[in-house]
Design an enzyme around this catalytic site. Structure first.
Site, PDB file in Angstrom:
ATOM      1  N   THR A 160     -34.005 -14.749  -8.266  1.00 12.57           N
ATOM      2  CA  THR A 160     -34.890 -15.816  -8.868  1.00 12.57           C
ATOM      3  C   THR A 160     -34.883 -16.982  -8.065  1.00 12.57           C
ATOM      4  O   THR A 160     -33.879 -17.431  -7.448  1.00 12.57           O
ATOM      5  CB  THR A 160     -34.313 -16.106 -10.179  1.00 12.57           C
ATOM      6  OG1 THR A 160     -34.439 -14.972 -11.154  1.00 12.57           O
ATOM      7  CG2 THR A 160     -35.242 -17.192 -11.067  1.00 12.57           C
ATOM      8  N   THR A 219     -37.348 -18.715  -2.941  1.00 12.06           N
ATOM      9  CA  THR A 219     -37.187 -17.900  -1.825  1.00 12.06           C
ATOM     10  C   THR A 219     -37.155 -16.282  -2.232  1.00 12.06           C
ATOM     11  O   THR A 219     -37.761 -15.551  -1.483  1.00 12.06           O
ATOM     12  CB  THR A 219     -35.695 -18.184  -1.270  1.00 12.06           C
ATOM     13  OG1 THR A 219     -35.673 -19.589  -1.225  1.00 12.06           O
ATOM     14  CG2 THR A 219     -35.395 -17.613   0.201  1.00 12.06           C
ATOM     15  N   ALA A 253     -30.277 -19.123  -2.719  1.00 11.83           N
ATOM     16  CA  ALA A 253     -29.121 -19.895  -3.379  1.00 11.83           C
ATOM     17  C   ALA A 253     -29.432 -21.327  -3.223  1.00 11.83           C
ATOM     18  O   ALA A 253     -30.385 -21.682  -2.512  1.00 11.83           O
ATOM     19  CB  ALA A 253     -27.881 -19.624  -2.470  1.00 11.83           C
ATOM     20  N   ASP A 254     -28.694 -22.247  -3.999  1.00 14.29           N
ATOM     21  CA  ASP A 254     -28.877 -23.561  -3.829  1.00 14.29           C
ATOM     22  C   ASP A 254     -27.959 -24.212  -2.609  1.00 14.29           C
ATOM     23  O   ASP A 254     -28.363 -25.092  -2.133  1.00 14.29           O
ATOM     24  CB  ASP A 254     -28.416 -24.340  -5.246  1.00 14.29           C
ATOM     25  CG  ASP A 254     -29.526 -23.781  -6.390  1.00 14.29           C
ATOM     26  OD1 ASP A 254     -30.937 -23.990  -6.240  1.00 14.29           O
ATOM     27  OD2 ASP A 254     -28.951 -23.203  -7.345  1.00 14.29           O
ATOM     28  N   LYS A 314     -25.325 -21.424  -7.153  1.00 12.58           N
ATOM     29  CA  LYS A 314     -26.560 -20.882  -7.616  1.00 12.58           C
ATOM     30  C   LYS A 314     -26.874 -21.349  -9.151  1.00 12.58           C
ATOM     31  O   LYS A 314     -26.025 -21.994  -9.755  1.00 12.58           O
ATOM     32  CB  LYS A 314     -26.545 -19.417  -7.498  1.00 12.58           C
ATOM     33  CG  LYS A 314     -26.827 -18.792  -6.532  1.00 12.58           C
ATOM     34  CD  LYS A 314     -26.850 -17.267  -6.212  1.00 12.58           C
ATOM     35  CE  LYS A 314     -27.958 -16.573  -7.133  1.00 12.58           C
ATOM     36  NZ  LYS A 314     -29.232 -17.125  -6.955  1.00 12.58           N
ATOM     37  N   GLY A 315     -28.237 -21.099  -9.627  1.00  8.91           N
ATOM     38  CA  GLY A 315     -28.467 -21.790 -10.980  1.00  8.91           C
ATOM     39  C   GLY A 315     -29.292 -22.640 -10.961  1.00  8.91           C
ATOM     40  O   GLY A 315     -29.778 -23.090 -12.157  1.00  8.91           O
ATOM     41  N   GLY A 363     -32.525 -22.634 -10.511  1.00  8.10           N
ATOM     42  CA  GLY A 363     -33.581 -21.880 -11.362  1.00  8.10           C
ATOM     43  C   GLY A 363     -33.056 -21.568 -12.838  1.00  8.10           C
ATOM     44  O   GLY A 363     -34.007 -20.981 -13.502  1.00  8.10           O
ATOM     45  N   GLU A 398     -28.340 -13.462 -12.748  1.00  6.83           N
ATOM     46  CA  GLU A 398     -28.126 -13.196 -11.419  1.00  6.83           C
ATOM     47  C   GLU A 398     -26.607 -12.647 -10.937  1.00  6.83           C
ATOM     48  O   GLU A 398     -26.516 -11.776 -10.210  1.00  6.83           O
ATOM     49  CB  GLU A 398     -28.260 -14.572 -10.565  1.00  6.83           C
ATOM     50  CG  GLU A 398     -29.924 -14.972 -10.481  1.00  6.83           C
ATOM     51  CD  GLU A 398     -30.136 -16.446  -9.867  1.00  6.83           C
ATOM     52  OE1 GLU A 398     -30.988 -16.456  -9.429  1.00  6.83           O
ATOM     53  OE2 GLU A 398     -29.292 -17.195 -10.337  1.00  6.83           O
ATOM     54  N   LYS A 418     -29.873 -25.122   3.113  1.00  8.43           N
ATOM     55  CA  LYS A 418     -29.056 -24.682   2.099  1.00  8.43           C
ATOM     56  C   LYS A 418     -27.559 -24.456   2.539  1.00  8.43           C
ATOM     57  O   LYS A 418     -26.629 -24.507   1.546  1.00  8.43           O
ATOM     58  CB  LYS A 418     -29.495 -23.403   1.357  1.00  8.43           C
ATOM     59  CG  LYS A 418     -30.833 -23.450   0.698  1.00  8.43           C
ATOM     60  CD  LYS A 418     -30.838 -24.118  -0.491  1.00  8.43           C
ATOM     61  CE  LYS A 418     -32.334 -24.259  -1.064  1.00  8.43           C
ATOM     62  NZ  LYS A 418     -32.767 -23.002  -1.643  1.00  8.43           N
TER      63      LYS A 418
END
Ligand code: 5RP
Length: 230
Positions: free
Chosen positions: A28, A31, A85-86, A96-97, A99, A105, A123
């Site tokens: 999600t 990217t 990934a963030d 992550k997260g 989004g 995920e 990132k």
């Protein structure tokens, strides 16, 4: 090269790992969406895959672009997951997260033989924590859960604000019907210890620390895409 082009480069490089017949976890975010667009072109060219999307948002894009999908219940074992990934550090610990899809995920990545992370070079960090850590919580007792998270973090020498994520005027609700606290702890030297503490809090559904889950990362920058292994 702008950020969008870097995301496309990372997604293109990941496509090389997709083989005919694969059961594919599909991530999600912006990217991952570049990946879905490229994947759709391959599908229309004859590639046979079945995707398991990690969010309703990704499922909608797959439907729109004609990427075949099934549920994780129908396909509980996957060959490969490709996701963004963030933050990514050099040990492949991920945050992550951003989004809001971290729970699905993580479930999808855990059901996959391999997980490839795709990201632009912004990132890549030497230590995670610059990006607020998403922590998904059950709406029931969220204030008690917040206090428990703050105490657990403080025991590890971490302090910072927990912000309940909103969407416009409303509290943001995940696909699973949960809330998210974005925790600004700053640099997190011991992600495993923090993950252990968060996992032990009953109201925490999941957190955005992905540890020992990624097989490798594809990081795209001005010079093109490169592979990062732990
Ligand atoms: C969604 C995620 C995304 O992978 C993460 O937020 C990165 O998104 P983007 O590719 O848009 O920067 O974890 O829950």
């Amino acid at each position: 090269m702008d950020a969008r082009n870097m995301k496309v480069k990372a997604a293109e490089a990941a496509l090389a790992y997709v083989e005919d017949g694969m059961r594919l976890g599909i991530g999600t975010g912006s990217t991952a969406e570049e990946f879905v667009r490229l994947l759709a072109e391959k599908v229309h060219g004859g590639l046979r895959i079945v995707g398991v999307p990690t969010s309703e948002r990704t499922a909608r894009l797959c439907l729109e672009l004609g990427v075949p999908m099934n549920s994780l219940d129908e396909l509980p074992e996957l060959d490969l997951t490709i996701d963004g990934a963030d933050e990514v550090d050099t040990n492949l610990t991920l945050v992550k997260g951003g989004g809001g899809a971290l729970l699905r995920e993580k479930i999808v990545a855990a059901a996959s033989n391999r997980m490839i992370v795709i990201a632009d070079e912004s990132k890549l960090v030497d230590m995670i924590g610059g990006f607020p850590l998403p922590i998904e919580v059950n709406p029931f007792g969220r204030k008690a859960t917040r206090i428990a998270i703050e105490k657990a973090a403080s025991g590890l020498g971490l302090a910072g604000d927990l912000t309940l994520r909103t969407s416009g005027e409303d509290v943001f609700t995940t696909d699973g019907g949960h809330y998210i606290f974005d925790a600004s702890f700053g640099r997190i030297p011991d992600a495993e210890a923090l993950a252990g503490e968060l996992n032990s809090i009953p109201g925490v559904v999941e957190h955005g620390l992905f540890i020992h889950m990624a097989s490798f990362a594809i990081i795209a920058g001005e010079a093109g895409a490169r592979t990062l292994k732990a």
